[in-house]
Design an enzyme around this catalytic site. Structure first.
Site, PDB file in Angstrom:
ATOM      1  N   THR A  68      40.773  -3.268  47.034  1.00  0.00           N
ATOM      2  CA  THR A  68      40.438  -3.625  45.653  1.00  0.00           C
ATOM      3  C   THR A  68      39.059  -4.294  45.668  1.00  0.00           C
ATOM      4  OG1 THR A  68      41.404  -5.855  45.629  1.00  0.00           O
ATOM      5  CG2 THR A  68      42.887  -3.995  45.116  1.00  0.00           C
ATOM      6  N   GLY A  69      38.266  -4.020  44.641  1.00  0.00           N
ATOM      7  CA  GLY A  69      36.901  -4.559  44.645  1.00  0.00           C
ATOM      8  C   GLY A  69      36.120  -3.961  45.801  1.00  0.00           C
ATOM      9  N   THR A  96      33.687  -1.542  45.424  1.00  0.00           N
ATOM     10  CA  THR A  96      32.507  -0.799  44.961  1.00  0.00           C
ATOM     11  C   THR A  96      31.190  -1.406  45.433  1.00  0.00           C
ATOM     12  OG1 THR A  96      32.674  -2.057  42.906  1.00  0.00           O
ATOM     13  CG2 THR A  96      33.599   0.171  42.897  1.00  0.00           C
ATOM     14  N   ILE A 105      31.214  -6.866  50.214  1.00  0.00           N
ATOM     15  CA  ILE A 105      32.152  -6.929  51.336  1.00  0.00           C
ATOM     16  C   ILE A 105      33.173  -5.784  51.258  1.00  0.00           C
ATOM     17  CG2 ILE A 105      34.056  -8.320  52.282  1.00  0.00           C
ATOM     18  CD1 ILE A 105      32.349 -10.840  51.413  1.00  0.00           C
ATOM     19  N   GLY A 106      33.667  -5.496  50.066  1.00  0.00           N
ATOM     20  CA  GLY A 106      34.666  -4.437  49.909  1.00  0.00           C
ATOM     21  C   GLY A 106      34.102  -3.066  50.262  1.00  0.00           C
ATOM     22  N   TYR A 166      36.702 -21.785  40.950  1.00  0.00           N
ATOM     23  CA  TYR A 166      36.630 -20.752  41.990  1.00  0.00           C
ATOM     24  C   TYR A 166      37.320 -21.237  43.271  1.00  0.00           C
ATOM     25  CZ  TYR A 166      34.600 -17.544  45.421  1.00  0.00           C
ATOM     26  OH  TYR A 166      34.433 -16.631  46.439  1.00  0.00           O
TER      27      TYR A 166
HETATM   28  N1  NAP Z   1      29.639 -13.281  49.239  1.00  0.00           N
HETATM   29  C1  NAP Z   1      30.108 -14.457  49.575  1.00  0.00           C
HETATM   30  O1  NAP Z   1      29.337 -15.362  49.927  1.00  0.00           O
HETATM   31  C2  NAP Z   1      31.594 -14.714  49.559  1.00  0.00           C
HETATM   32  C3  NAP Z   1      32.079 -15.846  50.237  1.00  0.00           C
HETATM   33  C4  NAP Z   1      33.433 -16.089  50.242  1.00  0.00           C
HETATM   34  C5  NAP Z   1      34.295 -15.229  49.577  1.00  0.00           C
HETATM   35  N2  NAP Z   1      33.796 -14.148  48.915  1.00  0.00           N
HETATM   36  C6  NAP Z   1      34.758 -13.269  48.253  1.00  0.00           C
HETATM   37  O2  NAP Z   1      34.581 -11.957  48.734  1.00  0.00           O
HETATM   38  C7  NAP Z   1      35.062 -11.023  47.758  1.00  0.00           C
HETATM   39  C8  NAP Z   1      34.016  -9.942  47.564  1.00  0.00           C
HETATM   40  O3  NAP Z   1      32.851 -10.544  47.043  1.00  0.00           O
HETATM   41  P1  NAP Z   1      31.387 -10.015  47.363  1.00  0.00           P
HETATM   42  O4  NAP Z   1      30.629 -11.146  47.901  1.00  0.00           O
HETATM   43  O5  NAP Z   1      31.410  -8.751  48.102  1.00  0.00           O
HETATM   44  O6  NAP Z   1      30.836  -9.824  45.873  1.00  0.00           O
HETATM   45  P2  NAP Z   1      30.711  -8.553  44.923  1.00  0.00           P
HETATM   46  O7  NAP Z   1      29.716  -7.619  45.511  1.00  0.00           O
HETATM   47  O8  NAP Z   1      30.502  -9.130  43.584  1.00  0.00           O
HETATM   48  O9  NAP Z   1      32.135  -7.841  45.003  1.00  0.00           O
HETATM   49  C9  NAP Z   1      33.164  -8.073  44.092  1.00  0.00           C
HETATM   50  C10 NAP Z   1      33.972  -6.798  43.975  1.00  0.00           C
HETATM   51  O10 NAP Z   1      35.115  -7.074  43.136  1.00  0.00           O
HETATM   52  C11 NAP Z   1      35.144  -6.119  42.111  1.00  0.00           C
HETATM   53  N3  NAP Z   1      35.784  -6.656  40.930  1.00  0.00           N
HETATM   54  C12 NAP Z   1      35.456  -7.713  40.174  1.00  0.00           C
HETATM   55  N4  NAP Z   1      36.318  -7.862  39.162  1.00  0.00           N
HETATM   56  C13 NAP Z   1      37.232  -6.863  39.314  1.00  0.00           C
HETATM   57  C14 NAP Z   1      38.387  -6.471  38.583  1.00  0.00           C
HETATM   58  N5  NAP Z   1      38.794  -7.128  37.498  1.00  0.00           N
HETATM   59  N6  NAP Z   1      39.068  -5.386  39.024  1.00  0.00           N
HETATM   60  C15 NAP Z   1      38.676  -4.691  40.107  1.00  0.00           C
HETATM   61  N7  NAP Z   1      37.598  -5.014  40.831  1.00  0.00           N
HETATM   62  C16 NAP Z   1      36.890  -6.084  40.419  1.00  0.00           C
HETATM   63  C17 NAP Z   1      33.695  -5.729  41.876  1.00  0.00           C
HETATM   64  O11 NAP Z   1      33.625  -4.459  41.269  1.00  0.00           O
HETATM   65  P3  NAP Z   1      33.227  -4.242  39.707  1.00  0.00           P
HETATM   66  O12 NAP Z   1      32.060  -5.102  39.454  1.00  0.00           O
HETATM   67  O13 NAP Z   1      33.006  -2.784  39.646  1.00  0.00           O
HETATM   68  O14 NAP Z   1      34.453  -4.639  38.929  1.00  0.00           O
HETATM   69  C18 NAP Z   1      33.202  -5.672  43.316  1.00  0.00           C
HETATM   70  O15 NAP Z   1      33.559  -4.437  43.903  1.00  0.00           O
HETATM   71  C19 NAP Z   1      35.392 -11.846  46.511  1.00  0.00           C
HETATM   72  O16 NAP Z   1      36.778 -12.085  46.467  1.00  0.00           O
HETATM   73  C20 NAP Z   1      34.629 -13.136  46.751  1.00  0.00           C
HETATM   74  O17 NAP Z   1      35.228 -14.216  46.072  1.00  0.00           O
HETATM   75  C21 NAP Z   1      32.465 -13.857  48.904  1.00  0.00           C
END
Ligand code: NAP
Length: 249
Positions: free
Chosen positions: A12-13, A15, A18-19, A150
């Site tokens: 999930t997520g 696109t 990290i995903g 958060y």
């Molecule tokens: N980057 C960091 O520093 C960091 C640190 C700790 C934890 N995290 C966690 O890592 C995870 C991934 O974050 P990321 O850093 O890779 O940021 P990101 O690029 O913003 O990824 C977030 C992903 O979640 C999807 N998403 C958001 N709302 C959604 C919904 N309602 N339904 C389905 N998909 C949804 C987004 O896709 P759409 O926009 O297409 O919906 C995107 O694919 C998150 O849980 C974040 O809290 C990140």
């Protein structure tokens, strides 16, 4: 042979960030991968980047109707499910004095209610030996200014991982949390000017023991470990992927 050869995986997520990196790595390791997201622009970009590698589906990770409908599609395909990476999440920060009720509700809807409901609907489809990985964060363990909502969602994920691990142990499904530190996934740039995101990155790098941000690929490798049989005796755990952020002073 790949570490996920012939496994069926849902991210999930998946696109962006990290995903997306994890979906690519899962596929390289032999899994048949489906990723979800909601934003039409990033869904389209992911479709072109993952063409021939993974299926990309529009599905709101915080909506029980969408989750149930996706689970039904897996059930109809009859493929079952081996790996569930519950990674979709949003980051909304503000000091408690400026707490916005709608931001609170949306954060808990996507970051907490969504993974709970996904476990409810998808775990019955999972085969013995399956693995669920939840994305937590270092902020589930540390206080940061502006992080109240958060950080609370990520602390809830840490708790959910333990409960689900207990409840699914008999079905031989492992559940773990991967908790990234500051990762250069593109999320820092979201809703920020170039100057703001550079300043945020500089401040994070300054505080980091390794004096750098992590990469999405580094987090993906930890997720792969927990998803694969390499972690067959690990459940209910939290793996920090943070360059020493939580453990080193
Ligand atoms: N980057 C960091 O520093 C960091 C640190 C700790 C934890 N995290 C966690 O890592 C995870 C991934 O974050 P990321 O850093 O890779 O940021 P990101 O690029 O913003 O990824 C977030 C992903 O979640 C999807 N998403 C958001 N709302 C959604 C919904 N309602 N339904 C389905 N998909 C949804 C987004 O896709 P759409 O926009 O297409 O919906 C995107 O694919 C998150 O849980 C974040 O809290 C990140």
């Amino acid at each position: 042979m790949g570490k996920l050869q012939n496994r069926i995986a849902l991210v999930t997520g998946g696109t962006t960030g990290i995903g997306l990196a994890t979906a690519k790595l899962f596929a390289e390791e032999g899994a048949k991968v489906t990723v979800t997201g909601t934003n039409p622009r990033t869904l389209e970009a992911a479709r072109s980047e993952l063409r021939g590698i993974a299926r990309v589906v529009a599905s709101d990770a915080g909506s029980e109707a969408d989750i149930a409908s996706l689970a039904d599609s897996f059930a109809r395909d009859g493929t079952g499910l081996d790996v569930l990476f519950l990674n979709a999440g949003i980051v909304k920060t503000a000091p408690i004095a400026q707490l916005d009720e709608a931001a609170f509700d949306e954060s808990f809807r996507i970051n907490v209610k969504g993974p709970l409901l996904a476990i409810k609907h998808f775990s019955p489809l999972m085969r013995p030996g399956g693995s669920i990985v939840l994305t937590g964060s270092i902020v589930g363990q540390t206080g940061i200014v502006g992080g109240s909502v958060y950080s609370a969602t990520k602390a809830a994920i840490r708790s959910l991982g333990r409960t689900a691990a207990a409840e699914l142990a008999e079905a031989k499904i492992r559940v773990n949390v991967v908790s990234p530190g500051p990762t250069d996934s593109g999320v820092i740039e979201k809703g920020a000017t170039a100057e703001q995101s550079e300043a945020t990155k500089r401040a994070l790098i300054e505080r980091s023991p390794q004096r750098r941000l992590g990469t999405s690929e580094e987090v993906a490798r930890a997720v792969l470990f927990l998803a694969s049989d390499d972690a067959s005796f690990i459940t209910g755990a939290e793996l920090m992927v943070d360059g020493g952020w939580t453990g080193v002073r």
